[in-house]
Design a protein around this motif. Structure first.
Motif, PDB file in Angstrom:
ATOM      1  N   ASP A  74      54.462  31.300  30.304  1.00 27.52           N
ATOM      2  CA  ASP A  74      53.852  32.041  29.622  1.00 27.52           C
ATOM      3  C   ASP A  74      52.418  31.700  29.396  1.00 27.52           C
ATOM      4  O   ASP A  74      51.469  32.353  29.339  1.00 27.52           O
ATOM      5  CB  ASP A  74      54.470  31.547  27.979  1.00 27.52           C
ATOM      6  N   TRP A  75      52.199  30.130  29.447  1.00 29.60           N
ATOM      7  CA  TRP A  75      50.723  30.028  29.428  1.00 29.60           C
ATOM      8  C   TRP A  75      49.782  30.541  30.906  1.00 29.60           C
ATOM      9  O   TRP A  75      48.954  30.757  30.638  1.00 29.60           O
ATOM     10  CB  TRP A  75      50.561  28.265  29.541  1.00 29.60           C
ATOM     11  N   LEU A  76      50.627  30.411  31.896  1.00 26.32           N
ATOM     12  CA  LEU A  76      49.764  30.908  32.990  1.00 26.32           C
ATOM     13  C   LEU A  76      49.595  32.332  33.024  1.00 26.32           C
ATOM     14  O   LEU A  76      48.452  33.038  33.347  1.00 26.32           O
ATOM     15  CB  LEU A  76      50.710  30.959  34.128  1.00 26.32           C
ATOM     16  N   VAL A  77      50.552  33.175  32.340  1.00 28.21           N
ATOM     17  CA  VAL A  77      50.207  34.746  32.252  1.00 28.21           C
ATOM     18  C   VAL A  77      49.226  34.681  30.964  1.00 28.21           C
ATOM     19  O   VAL A  77      48.197  35.760  31.404  1.00 28.21           O
ATOM     20  CB  VAL A  77      51.523  35.449  31.372  1.00 28.21           C
ATOM     21  N   GLU A  78      49.034  33.891  30.123  1.00 28.65           N
ATOM     22  CA  GLU A  78      47.934  34.090  29.143  1.00 28.65           C
ATOM     23  C   GLU A  78      46.648  33.804  29.683  1.00 28.65           C
ATOM     24  O   GLU A  78      45.780  34.355  29.489  1.00 28.65           O
ATOM     25  CB  GLU A  78      48.256  33.065  27.785  1.00 28.65           C
ATOM     26  N   TYR A  79      46.490  32.615  30.294  1.00 29.05           N
ATOM     27  CA  TYR A  79      45.280  31.953  30.715  1.00 29.05           C
ATOM     28  C   TYR A  79      44.780  32.764  31.945  1.00 29.05           C
ATOM     29  O   TYR A  79      43.342  33.072  31.995  1.00 29.05           O
ATOM     30  CB  TYR A  79      45.308  30.608  31.098  1.00 29.05           C
ATOM     31  N   VAL A  80      45.560  33.190  33.047  1.00 31.59           N
ATOM     32  CA  VAL A  80      45.121  33.585  34.148  1.00 31.59           C
ATOM     33  C   VAL A  80      44.735  35.171  33.650  1.00 31.59           C
ATOM     34  O   VAL A  80      43.855  35.773  34.249  1.00 31.59           O
ATOM     35  CB  VAL A  80      46.041  33.735  35.063  1.00 31.59           C
ATOM     36  N   GLY A  81      45.550  35.588  32.674  1.00 35.00           N
ATOM     37  CA  GLY A  81      45.301  37.126  32.455  1.00 35.00           C
ATOM     38  C   GLY A  81      43.995  37.359  31.725  1.00 35.00           C
ATOM     39  O   GLY A  81      43.341  38.198  31.781  1.00 35.00           O
ATOM     40  N   ALA A  82      43.660  36.153  30.834  1.00 35.94           N
ATOM     41  CA  ALA A  82      42.225  36.253  30.260  1.00 35.94           C
ATOM     42  C   ALA A  82      41.178  36.259  31.252  1.00 35.94           C
ATOM     43  O   ALA A  82      40.146  37.023  31.032  1.00 35.94           O
ATOM     44  CB  ALA A  82      42.033  35.060  29.154  1.00 35.94           C
ATOM     45  N   TRP A  83      41.187  35.615  32.353  1.00 37.92           N
ATOM     46  CA  TRP A  83      40.187  35.354  33.343  1.00 37.92           C
ATOM     47  C   TRP A  83      40.310  36.833  34.004  1.00 37.92           C
ATOM     48  O   TRP A  83      39.007  37.298  34.372  1.00 37.92           O
ATOM     49  CB  TRP A  83      40.280  34.430  34.139  1.00 37.92           C
ATOM     50  N   MET A  84      41.669  37.465  34.261  1.00 38.92           N
ATOM     51  CA  MET A  84      41.331  38.851  34.935  1.00 38.92           C
ATOM     52  C   MET A  84      40.642  39.876  34.131  1.00 38.92           C
ATOM     53  O   MET A  84      39.884  40.827  34.659  1.00 38.92           O
ATOM     54  CB  MET A  84      42.943  39.160  35.253  1.00 38.92           C
ATOM     55  N   ALA A  85      40.890  39.707  32.815  1.00 35.93           N
ATOM     56  CA  ALA A  85      40.197  40.743  31.920  1.00 35.93           C
ATOM     57  C   ALA A  85      38.742  40.466  32.037  1.00 35.93           C
ATOM     58  O   ALA A  85      38.132  41.607  31.898  1.00 35.93           O
ATOM     59  CB  ALA A  85      40.985  40.502  30.520  1.00 35.93           C
ATOM     60  N   ARG A  86      38.296  39.410  32.043  1.00 37.09           N
ATOM     61  CA  ARG A  86      36.947  39.201  32.045  1.00 37.09           C
ATOM     62  C   ARG A  86      36.345  39.694  33.376  1.00 37.09           C
ATOM     63  O   ARG A  86      35.063  40.122  33.374  1.00 37.09           O
ATOM     64  CB  ARG A  86      36.376  37.416  31.675  1.00 37.09           C
ATOM     65  N   ALA A  87      37.060  39.232  34.552  1.00 37.86           N
ATOM     66  CA  ALA A  87      36.408  39.761  35.713  1.00 37.86           C
ATOM     67  C   ALA A  87      36.585  41.316  36.020  1.00 37.86           C
ATOM     68  O   ALA A  87      35.583  41.883  36.139  1.00 37.86           O
ATOM     69  CB  ALA A  87      37.554  39.251  36.812  1.00 37.86           C
ATOM     70  N   GLU A  88      37.499  42.079  35.403  1.00 37.91           N
ATOM     71  CA  GLU A  88      37.659  43.356  35.201  1.00 37.91           C
ATOM     72  C   GLU A  88      36.439  44.082  34.514  1.00 37.91           C
ATOM     73  O   GLU A  88      35.870  45.147  34.837  1.00 37.91           O
ATOM     74  CB  GLU A  88      38.937  44.021  34.901  1.00 37.91           C
ATOM     75  N   ALA A  89      36.159  43.476  33.414  1.00 38.35           N
ATOM     76  CA  ALA A  89      35.115  43.981  32.474  1.00 38.35           C
ATOM     77  C   ALA A  89      33.609  43.817  33.325  1.00 38.35           C
ATOM     78  O   ALA A  89      32.636  44.316  32.761  1.00 38.35           O
ATOM     79  CB  ALA A  89      35.126  43.062  31.173  1.00 38.35           C
ATOM     80  N   ASN A  90      33.787  42.908  34.245  1.00 43.44           N
ATOM     81  CA  ASN A  90      32.504  42.449  34.877  1.00 43.44           C
ATOM     82  C   ASN A  90      32.581  43.361  36.157  1.00 43.44           C
ATOM     83  O   ASN A  90      31.678  42.854  37.361  1.00 43.44           O
ATOM     84  CB  ASN A  90      32.213  41.190  35.257  1.00 43.44           C
ATOM     85  N   GLY A  91      33.214  44.304  36.469  1.00 51.48           N
ATOM     86  CA  GLY A  91      33.114  45.214  37.956  1.00 51.48           C
ATOM     87  C   GLY A  91      34.198  44.551  38.989  1.00 51.48           C
ATOM     88  O   GLY A  91      33.982  44.936  39.914  1.00 51.48           O
ATOM     89  N   GLY A  92      34.977  43.521  38.322  1.00 51.86           N
ATOM     90  CA  GLY A  92      35.789  42.929  39.384  1.00 51.86           C
ATOM     91  C   GLY A  92      35.235  41.418  39.710  1.00 51.86           C
ATOM     92  O   GLY A  92      36.054  40.429  40.205  1.00 51.86           O
ATOM     93  N   LEU A  93      33.960  41.190  39.740  1.00 54.48           N
ATOM     94  CA  LEU A  93      33.669  39.873  40.006  1.00 54.48           C
ATOM     95  C   LEU A  93      33.873  38.926  38.688  1.00 54.48           C
ATOM     96  O   LEU A  93      33.457  39.240  37.696  1.00 54.48           O
ATOM     97  CB  LEU A  93      31.843  39.760  40.249  1.00 54.48           C
TER      98      LEU A  93
ATOM     99  N   THR B 183      40.787  31.478  42.359  1.00 54.55           N
ATOM    100  CA  THR B 183      41.275  32.598  42.050  1.00 54.55           C
ATOM    101  C   THR B 183      42.456  32.906  42.880  1.00 54.55           C
ATOM    102  O   THR B 183      43.517  33.397  42.670  1.00 54.55           O
ATOM    103  CB  THR B 183      40.373  33.803  42.380  1.00 54.55           C
ATOM    104  N   LEU B 184      42.670  32.261  44.085  1.00 60.48           N
ATOM    105  CA  LEU B 184      43.827  32.205  44.971  1.00 60.48           C
ATOM    106  C   LEU B 184      44.909  31.493  44.538  1.00 60.48           C
ATOM    107  O   LEU B 184      46.042  31.920  44.321  1.00 60.48           O
ATOM    108  CB  LEU B 184      43.587  31.849  46.497  1.00 60.48           C
ATOM    109  N   VAL B 185      44.446  30.050  43.940  1.00 54.52           N
ATOM    110  CA  VAL B 185      45.618  29.190  43.559  1.00 54.52           C
ATOM    111  C   VAL B 185      46.080  29.836  42.046  1.00 54.52           C
ATOM    112  O   VAL B 185      47.198  29.832  41.806  1.00 54.52           O
ATOM    113  CB  VAL B 185      44.453  27.930  43.116  1.00 54.52           C
ATOM    114  N   ALA B 186      45.214  30.421  41.160  1.00 55.99           N
ATOM    115  CA  ALA B 186      45.522  31.080  40.018  1.00 55.99           C
ATOM    116  C   ALA B 186      46.643  32.169  40.231  1.00 55.99           C
ATOM    117  O   ALA B 186      47.490  32.317  39.378  1.00 55.99           O
ATOM    118  CB  ALA B 186      44.268  31.482  39.123  1.00 55.99           C
TER     119      ALA B 186
END
Length: 640
Positions: free
Chosen positions: A251-270, A309-312
């Protein structure tokens, strides 16, 4: 059980060299151990810790790949010694100060993830080790349990770039003297920030006033909030999940990696490399999405963000089976690839990580390029090799835009393809190869810190283009062991005064060739990577991980649902039994196996299980064509 029926009175050269490599590393490792450790296992070094946060990783890295060699089939001694050394170094660093409760007190995850791979390999090698299981839980709780202070579950962030068993380690310096003083080591990387008044070049840091100004900026900007490099900690949590299966880790992995994915998506992927304690990107950097510690601007840029990002993505996928997490590293690779350029070698050979892409620099018409690329002090050569065109991408981004153009290392797309085995990710590798100006089939003798860099010729071998690659890469590995052994024997240094990198550059254990050839996978990502592979072996007679004594293995094809594997028993008098598992964590299923019978006919046998056994009579071999269904079982750390 499948029984090999093909006689092999004269084993192939690659099989003999593979077994010779196991033996050579066992002998060299003993010499290394005797030279650099005391009777209690601690490293021979100083008795006081300097005024710095850095260094814990370098102690553990002295033995980082020893348990991995055991997992591949190395002698029992490697696991026993690796565990003893982990425990001894932990005691040593606890006494010196930078380790608290058996975990690093507080430093960045870029460095922490380098040495905790050692711990993950130990756990995979023996998932029943009670002390390590307890450690894995305790280490994971430092981040999963908000009471430890490192994690903010409201904003879904790790609260400081430096973190560990002491909680957030605020700021960048421990002392009151916060000057960012000049050092020659900075030359490849330049300044961490472009906007500090009066500091425009590294030489400006020779001025104590300006050095103090840069230090204050660093202390403030790097001292709090989350950074993308913290994604390296996800393997620590995944390790606990693989050992215990407890949902809270997933559950923690879903929450934490998901948060960074959302930030990246909001920044055009980077992926933005920094977020403040309020959850706002750029909170301490005037709104900039770049400029965080071990982020896009300094010191390595794409190099460490690609690994993080690969590790995550791997950790989150293992816990969920959701392939959307692989988009996170894809976005980073595609982001720099879309900004690629073609530049002459003379313009890129002095880039910040020239010594890391030595294996790529066999430029057209210059077979020596790969050997001099790693020497940052090389003199310009007035010949055509300096004009050899190279396809490069920007690794870093600052106030002046994208910079630090270097080759896109195949390490990253190869690791991504290894995770997904998708056609689209293989196409990334194919496009990279087509764009490059050198022959991917060439095998250069070198060994970097990451024990990787020969992805190109190995991938060509898997495509059937490089048939002598197994022998050539084993020759390279044997040569590197011999060179390390010579370095050990010639070492006359006073070990109580050496720097913290002294041991790791002499570690004679090398695993890249064995991982590629026996597992059909690339060397694990150095900064926190778990062992991801389409298959793994166990010794059916000794009931332990790895290939049995005398047995050599070669994965000739490694595709999404099909593998071709050769097993050879080089012993002329003893039978061996190999258990072949689908996936490093038993996550796949073997559907069927085809192999040649003694009569010359092809036998096809249904399997429908995660494992099957192969009996190898004396002096025999077998070629198996295996089909599999991927990711049908919950991944775990299995025992025999």
């Amino acid at each position: 059980m499948i029984t090999a029926s093909t006689p092999c009175a004269q084993p192939p050269a690659w099989a003999l060299k593979q077994r010779r490599l196991f033996d050579a590393m066992r002998a060299a490792a003993q010499i290394y151990l005797d030279k650099y450790t005391r009777e209690d296992g601690t490293l021979i070094w100083a008795t006081t810790w300097p005024d710095m946060r850095d260094g814990v990783d370098d102690f553990y890295e002295a033995f980082v790949n020893w348990p991995l060699l055991y997992l591949l089939g190395g002698d029992d001694w490697f696991l026993e010694t690796a565990q003893r050394e982990w425990d001894a170094i932990t005691r040593q660093l606890t006494a010196l100060g930078p380790v608290l409760n058996e975990y690093e007190r507080g430093y960045d995850q870029f460095h922490q993830s380098e040495h905790y791979t050692y711990f993950y390999f130990l756990c995979l090698a023996d998932p029943t080790h009670a002390q390590n299981v307890a450690r894995a839980r305790r280490f994971a709780e430092l981040y999963v349990d908000p009471r430890a202070g490192n994690y903010d579950p409201v904003h879904k962030l790790i609260r400081a770039p430096h973190n560990g068993s002491g909680g957030p380690r605020w700021g960048f310096f421990d002392s009151e003297d916060r000057a960012w003083t000049y050092g020659d080591w900075m030359q490849p990387y330049g300044l961490p920030f472009d906007d500090v008044p009066g500091v425009n070049t590294l030489d400006d840091l020779r001025d104590p006033v300006l050095a103090r100004r840069m230090g204050e900026a660093t202390h403030q900007r790097y001292g709090k909030g989350d950074v993308a490099a913290n994604l390296g900690v996800t393997s620590l949590i995944a390790n606990a999940w693989l050992l215990t299966g407890e949902p809270r880790y997933g559950d923690w992995l879903v929450e934490y990696v998901g948060a960074w994915m959302a930030r990246a998506e909001a920044n055009g992927g980077l992926i933005p490399d920094n977020v403040g304690l309020s959850g706002r990107v750029g909170e301490y950097l005037d709104g900039k999405w770049y400029g965080g510690l071990y982020g896009w601007q300094w010191p390595h840029g794409f190099y460490n963000l690609a690994m993080a990002t690969l590790v995550a993505a791997a950790a989150a996928f293992l816990a969920t089976g959701d392939a959307r997490y692989f988009d996170l590293p894809r976005w980073q690779m595609d982001g720099v690839w879309s900004r690629r350029a073609v530049l002459p070698l003379r313009e890129v050979k002095r880039s910040s990580l020239g010594h890391h892409w030595v294996g790529q620099l066999v430029a057209s018409g210059d077979s020596n390029a790969g050997h001099y690329a790693g020497r940052l002090d090389v003199q310009d050569r007035a010949d055509e090799s300096q004009e050899a065109p190279m396809c490069v991408v920007p690794y870093r981004h600052g106030d002046r835009g994208w910079f630090d153009y270097q080759p896109l290392s195949p390490v990253y797309p190869a690791a991504l393809w290894n995770l997904t085995r998708s056609d689209a990710d293989w196409a990334r590798l194919a496009e990279l190869r087509q764009t490059e100006r050198y022959d991917w089939r060439q095998v250069i003798s070198f060994r970097g810190k990451e024990d990787a860099g020969h992805e190109q010729p190995w991938l060509c071998f898997l495509q059937g283009e490089n048939p002598d690659y197994p022998e050539r890469i084993l020759d390279v590995a044997l040569e590197q062991v011999a060179q390390r052994l010579q370095s050990i024997e010639e070492d006359r240094a006073d070990l109580t005064t050496v720097n913290i990198h002294h041991w790791q550059v002499r570690n004679p254990v090398t695993t890249e060739a064995l991982v590629q050839l026996t597992l059909g996978a690339p060397q694990p990502i150095y900064n926190g990577g778990l062992l991801i592979a389409p298959l793994r072996y166990f010794d059916g007679q000794r009931r332990r991980p790895g290939l049995p004594p005398d047995v050599a293995a070669l994965v000739e094809r490694s595709e999404a649902t099909r593998l071709v594997v050769r097993l050879v028993n080089t012993n002329s008098s003893m039978q061996r039994e190999v258990i072949v598992q689908a996936g490093a964590f038993g996550e796949h299923r073997w559907d069927a196996a085809a192999h040649g019978a003694r009569s010359g006919n092809i036998a096809r046998e249904p399997i429908g299980a995660t494992r099957f056994a192969v009996a190898l009579p004396p002096a025999s071999e077998i070629r198996l064509e295996l089909t599999m269904t991927r990711n049908v079982n919950p991944p775990t750390y299995p025992t025999v």
